[in-house]
Design a protein around this motif. Structure first.
Motif, PDB file in Angstrom:
ATOM      1  N   VAL A  90      12.889  97.762  49.528  1.00  0.00           N
ATOM      2  CA  VAL A  90      13.186  96.840  48.856  1.00  0.00           C
ATOM      3  C   VAL A  90      12.586  97.012  47.540  1.00  0.00           C
ATOM      4  CG1 VAL A  90      12.881  94.343  48.428  1.00  0.00           C
ATOM      5  CG2 VAL A  90      13.174  95.118  50.760  1.00  0.00           C
ATOM      6  N   PHE A  91      13.385  97.060  46.357  1.00  0.00           N
ATOM      7  CA  PHE A  91      13.018  97.383  45.201  1.00  0.00           C
ATOM      8  C   PHE A  91      13.899  97.129  44.039  1.00  0.00           C
ATOM      9  CE2 PHE A  91      14.195 101.474  46.776  1.00  0.00           C
ATOM     10  CZ  PHE A  91      15.299 101.867  45.501  1.00  0.00           C
ATOM     11  N   THR A  92      13.539  97.107  42.690  1.00  0.00           N
ATOM     12  CA  THR A  92      14.579  97.042  41.697  1.00  0.00           C
ATOM     13  C   THR A  92      13.887  98.083  40.705  1.00  0.00           C
ATOM     14  OG1 THR A  92      15.733  95.852  39.983  1.00  0.00           O
ATOM     15  CG2 THR A  92      13.302  95.226  40.214  1.00  0.00           C
ATOM     16  N   GLN A  93      14.825  98.750  39.987  1.00  0.00           N
ATOM     17  CA  GLN A  93      14.484  99.765  39.104  1.00  0.00           C
ATOM     18  C   GLN A  93      15.310  99.846  37.800  1.00  0.00           C
ATOM     19  OE1 GLN A  93      14.249 103.462  41.662  1.00  0.00           O
ATOM     20  NE2 GLN A  93      16.473 103.695  41.570  1.00  0.00           N
ATOM     21  N   VAL A  94      15.013 100.649  36.755  1.00  0.00           N
ATOM     22  CA  VAL A  94      15.959 100.584  35.663  1.00  0.00           C
ATOM     23  C   VAL A  94      15.498 101.919  34.855  1.00  0.00           C
ATOM     24  CG1 VAL A  94      14.282  99.240  34.029  1.00  0.00           C
ATOM     25  CG2 VAL A  94      16.758  99.477  33.497  1.00  0.00           C
ATOM     26  N   TRP A  95      16.559 102.695  34.404  1.00  0.00           N
ATOM     27  CA  TRP A  95      16.706 103.805  33.305  1.00  0.00           C
ATOM     28  C   TRP A  95      17.131 103.525  32.427  1.00  0.00           C
ATOM     29  CZ3 TRP A  95      14.940 109.020  34.014  1.00  0.00           C
ATOM     30  CH2 TRP A  95      15.321 109.790  33.110  1.00  0.00           C
ATOM     31  N   HIS A  96      16.509 104.083  31.451  1.00  0.00           N
ATOM     32  CA  HIS A  96      17.127 104.016  29.835  1.00  0.00           C
ATOM     33  C   HIS A  96      16.600 104.930  28.897  1.00  0.00           C
ATOM     34  CE1 HIS A  96      18.353 102.299  26.001  1.00  0.00           C
ATOM     35  NE2 HIS A  96      17.113 101.955  25.719  1.00  0.00           N
ATOM     36  N   GLU A  97      17.502 105.444  28.107  1.00  0.00           N
ATOM     37  CA  GLU A  97      17.039 106.696  27.230  1.00  0.00           C
ATOM     38  C   GLU A  97      17.625 106.111  25.802  1.00  0.00           C
ATOM     39  OE1 GLU A  97      17.042 111.160  28.098  1.00  0.00           O
ATOM     40  OE2 GLU A  97      18.857 110.340  28.897  1.00  0.00           O
ATOM     41  N   ALA A  98      16.743 106.094  24.823  1.00  0.00           N
ATOM     42  CA  ALA A  98      17.086 105.451  23.613  1.00  0.00           C
ATOM     43  C   ALA A  98      18.656 105.796  23.062  1.00  0.00           C
ATOM     44  CB  ALA A  98      16.017 105.972  22.307  1.00  0.00           C
ATOM     45  N   GLY A  99      19.193 104.967  22.510  1.00  0.00           N
ATOM     46  CA  GLY A  99      20.521 105.159  22.415  1.00  0.00           C
ATOM     47  C   GLY A  99      21.449 104.584  23.463  1.00  0.00           C
ATOM     48  N   GLY A 100      21.261 104.842  24.542  1.00  0.00           N
ATOM     49  CA  GLY A 100      22.314 104.538  25.591  1.00  0.00           C
ATOM     50  C   GLY A 100      22.151 103.341  26.258  1.00  0.00           C
ATOM     51  N   ASP A 101      22.733 103.106  27.406  1.00  0.00           N
ATOM     52  CA  ASP A 101      22.799 101.802  28.063  1.00  0.00           C
ATOM     53  C   ASP A 101      21.567 101.615  29.165  1.00  0.00           C
ATOM     54  OD1 ASP A 101      25.011 100.701  26.734  1.00  0.00           O
ATOM     55  OD2 ASP A 101      26.450 101.379  28.544  1.00  0.00           O
ATOM     56  N   TYR A 102      21.329 100.800  29.690  1.00  0.00           N
ATOM     57  CA  TYR A 102      20.376 100.795  30.919  1.00  0.00           C
ATOM     58  C   TYR A 102      21.091 100.908  31.953  1.00  0.00           C
ATOM     59  CZ  TYR A 102      17.033  98.509  27.238  1.00  0.00           C
ATOM     60  OH  TYR A 102      16.478  98.598  25.979  1.00  0.00           O
ATOM     61  N   THR A 103      20.793 101.561  32.814  1.00  0.00           N
ATOM     62  CA  THR A 103      21.078 101.654  34.438  1.00  0.00           C
ATOM     63  C   THR A 103      20.069 100.896  35.408  1.00  0.00           C
ATOM     64  OG1 THR A 103      21.917 103.995  33.984  1.00  0.00           O
ATOM     65  CG2 THR A 103      21.736 103.125  36.297  1.00  0.00           C
ATOM     66  N   LEU A 104      20.553  99.598  35.717  1.00  0.00           N
ATOM     67  CA  LEU A 104      20.107  98.918  36.455  1.00  0.00           C
ATOM     68  C   LEU A 104      20.204  99.012  38.226  1.00  0.00           C
ATOM     69  CD1 LEU A 104      17.544  96.474  36.474  1.00  0.00           C
ATOM     70  CD2 LEU A 104      19.600  95.057  36.097  1.00  0.00           C
ATOM     71  N   GLU A 105      19.132  98.798  39.080  1.00  0.00           N
ATOM     72  CA  GLU A 105      19.615  99.215  40.477  1.00  0.00           C
ATOM     73  C   GLU A 105      18.497  98.138  41.210  1.00  0.00           C
ATOM     74  OE1 GLU A 105      20.688 103.811  40.384  1.00  0.00           O
ATOM     75  OE2 GLU A 105      19.232 103.169  41.674  1.00  0.00           O
ATOM     76  N   TYR A 106      19.290  97.733  42.323  1.00  0.00           N
ATOM     77  CA  TYR A 106      18.314  97.217  43.215  1.00  0.00           C
ATOM     78  C   TYR A 106      18.500  97.846  44.694  1.00  0.00           C
ATOM     79  CZ  TYR A 106      21.592  93.706  44.705  1.00  0.00           C
ATOM     80  OH  TYR A 106      22.749  92.659  45.201  1.00  0.00           O
ATOM     81  N   ARG A 107      17.934  97.403  45.722  1.00  0.00           N
ATOM     82  CA  ARG A 107      17.805  98.005  46.990  1.00  0.00           C
ATOM     83  C   ARG A 107      17.507  96.627  47.913  1.00  0.00           C
ATOM     84  NH1 ARG A 107      16.507 103.561  50.199  1.00  0.00           N
ATOM     85  NH2 ARG A 107      17.699 104.360  48.595  1.00  0.00           N
TER      86      ARG A 107
END
Length: 305
Positions: free
Chosen positions: A48-65
């Motif tokens: 059970v978690f949520t996480q987000v990845w982001h590199e400047a200039g790009g979109d955000y990749t958001l996830e949850y389990r």
């Protein structure tokens, strides 16, 4: 405050961060070495978690389990505000928190089956007893607990518990402990200790819980732990925690950083006063260098990891 722990790529760990603090962390990520956040509940729950990845200039990749590897979802989000709204709603367990982003189910493949332990009943009982005692201390994370389970029976020529088996055992006993702590009402004695230590830290005393493995290591390392202008210290080490779990009270070591007996005695009196202010009983004869004992003590510490 949100009942979550947020971990960053650069190894920061934010416990019970505020909604504003979480928002600031989301807006911050994007640079080299600081591109993702992982949020877990308090207490942590397997899968059970949520996480987000982001590199400047790009979109955000958001996830949850949501409780199993087969229930992990992903969404691409263009702006940080949508990420903040989703992660804050998840943290608060709000109804419909996941209604904004367009989620897709991730295919992570079939879950790997964990073979049962091939050890005798004697060893199984000893292993589970050790894991439960570690849990009762209350300072361990799920990952650390799994490491205890994996290493406890190891000898020079034998590793009877695999990493996967250790994780499965640790998670099972962790969830038992989570269910047990959910029945506790009100503030516990370890939480009172934490409250007293927080008050001491606010007055210039370096205060550390479950600090190092023994008194020798504690005394040699405590000087590097606090602020440069700290007047003195108080701590207890992991063996003290084990003793408290066993019902023998909690031993606290204290002193002053100037090496004087007068400062050590003064810090001792401050520690006693702080503990008594939160409703704990102490035993100390006022001698500088003599440890303070907190007893009687009901050691029921809620899991944070």
């Amino acid at each position: 405050m949100l009942e979550i722990v947020v971990m960053t790529e650069n190894r920061e760990r934010h416990v019970r961060v505020s909604a504003g603090g979480l928002a600031g962390l989301v807006r911050r990520i994007g640079g080299d070495g600081d591109r993702f956040l992982v949020a877990q509940r308090i207490p942590d729950l397997p899968d059970v978690f949520t996480q987000v990845w982001h590199e400047a200039g790009g979109d955000y990749t958001l996830e949850y389990r949501d409780g199993a590897a087969g229930r992990q979802f992903q969404a691409r989000v263009g702006e940080p505000e949508a990420v903040i709204a989703a992660m804050t709603g998840w943290a608060r367990q709000e109804a419909g928190w996941d209604g904004g982003p367009a989620w897709s189910l991730l295919d992570l493949g079939p879950a790997r089956e964990v073979p049962p332990l091939s050890i005798g009943e004697d060893e199984r009982e000893k292993l589970e007893k050790q894991v439960r005692e570690t849990l009762a201390g209350g300072y361990v994370s799920r990952a650390e607990l799994a490491e205890v389970a994996e290493e406890y029976l190891v000898t020079d020529d034998r590793r009877p518990v695999s990493r996967e088996q250790a994780r499965a055992l640790a998670d099972r006993l962790w969830l038992e402990r989570v269910a047990e702590t959910a029945t506790w009402q009100g503030e516990t004695d370890p939480e009172r200790v934490t409250r007293a230590f927080t008050a001491l830290a606010d007055t210039g005393v370096t205060a550390r819980e479950n600090f190092t493995c023994c008194r020798g290591c504690g005394h040699s390392e405590i000087g590097g732990e606090g602020e440069s202008d700290a007047r003195g210290f108080v701590y207890f080490h992991s063996q003290c925690t084990d003793s408290a779990v066993a019902g023998h009270g909690l031993t606290l070591f204290h002193g002053g950083f100037d090496g004087s007996s007068a400062t050590a005695a003064a810090i001792g009196h401050e520690v006693v006063a702080a503990l008594q202010a939160v409703g704990l009983h102490t035993e100390w004869d006022g001698t500088p260098g003599q440890a303070i004992t907190v007893a009687p003590l009901d050691w029921r510490r809620r899991l944070v990891g």
